[in-house]
Design a protein around this motif. Sequence first.
Motif, PDB file in Angstrom:
ATOM      1  N   GLU A   3      40.113 -23.529 -28.677  1.00 50.81           N
ATOM      2  CA  GLU A   3      39.272 -24.648 -29.588  1.00 50.81           C
ATOM      3  C   GLU A   3      38.913 -22.901 -30.073  1.00 50.81           C
ATOM      4  N   SER A   4      38.497 -23.506 -31.857  1.00 48.97           N
ATOM      5  CA  SER A   4      38.445 -22.309 -32.700  1.00 48.97           C
ATOM      6  C   SER A   4      36.944 -21.290 -32.680  1.00 48.97           C
ATOM      7  N   GLU A   5      35.664 -21.596 -31.433  1.00 47.00           N
ATOM      8  CA  GLU A   5      34.742 -21.703 -31.193  1.00 47.00           C
ATOM      9  C   GLU A   5      35.134 -20.498 -30.407  1.00 47.00           C
ATOM     10  N   ASP A  38      43.539 -25.877 -40.177  1.00 43.09           N
ATOM     11  CA  ASP A  38      42.336 -25.387 -39.702  1.00 43.09           C
ATOM     12  C   ASP A  38      41.501 -25.399 -40.384  1.00 43.09           C
TER      13      ASP A  38
END
Length: 389
Positions: free
Chosen positions: A148-150, A2
């Motif tokens: 997702e990472s956001e 990641d």
Amino acid sequence: MDRRMFLSRGLALGCSIAASPLITPMAFASAPWDNRLVVILLRGAMDGLDVIRPVGDPAFADLRPGLTAEAPHHALDGFFAMHDGLSALLPLWQAGEMSFVHAVSTPYRDRRSHFDGQDLLEAGIAGLDEGLRDGWLNRMLATVPGLESEIAFAVGRERMLILSGDAPVSSWAPNTRLELSPATERLLEYVQHSDPLFRDASADAIAIAAEVAAGGEMMGERVGRGNSVTMAQFAASRLVGDTRIASFSISGWDTHNRQHRGLPGRLGELSDTILTLKANLGDVWDKTTVVCMTEFGRTARQNGSDGTDHGTGGAMLLAGGAVRGGRVISDWPGLEEGDLYDRRDLMPTRDVRAHAGWLMRGLFGLSTGTIEGAVFPGMEMGTDPGLLL
């Protein structure tokens, strides 16, 4: 791999991980729902009995003759009064956009260590023997597939356990710089050209750093003072987009000495932070809940240094357009000596995690079984306190 791992590996390329705008604790996250949640951790043990004063309890004045005399307050509901340090938030209370929850705590008892208390608050578990593997906000995110990472951003410099775990999150720290020469940028492009993960993560880091340096992320309205106001501006800039969850912390709530001098400044910074969020969120404020939590409360009696010591039961603050405000929610235990926990602290009557659980149920539609089983394992949510509209 990641983005966090990528940025760690970036040390091999000569980049400082501390300079990356994607590292540290203000946390954010976007998700398949429209409501927003901002969790602000008040590190140091905020004195809930001073912030939300039970002036209608006859024992209160005798426990704190100096503290209650030193700072004025605003009457709220005939029993509770709000410390004057939060006076800037009084319009939110009057508009029904702010409420308080009193006499709450985590299951942590007796040792009253800031470090342990904060760890348990962020991990959302009952005891240290269960292990601190991840945080409850991250576990909540892990129950929703395909994020997702956001979805989650950690804002600040210290590690935030609350968003640590298997679910992808992003992070940003204020007052950091990622400065690369044009030649270095071209070298990174060349080295990472065939690896989309490294290439895209690097490009994102450079782009966000450039925006912050140019003031692009900080063009929103700034209210008041403090690093936390900068974090609130950045949080709002993400929350008006795809991000749905943000978390950061405000330190300095440990008031052993001269509490009447130190606490107003902390409350003023907290007020500025919340008002900055409101000013920059615009219409999104109506879909937002801000919850302020602390690791434990403080002693019912003031000490000999005009302060208070580490205690047990404390208070939460809720704000936002999604909050059913204008209320102090509490199963009040009383302050007579026999009513106190260990004859010294406010007795907690509800688990602070249960209120966080009801917020997640109302905002994001998580089932009670998911919250009690996956987010806060082993916790019982109890009756719905009706925190949201």
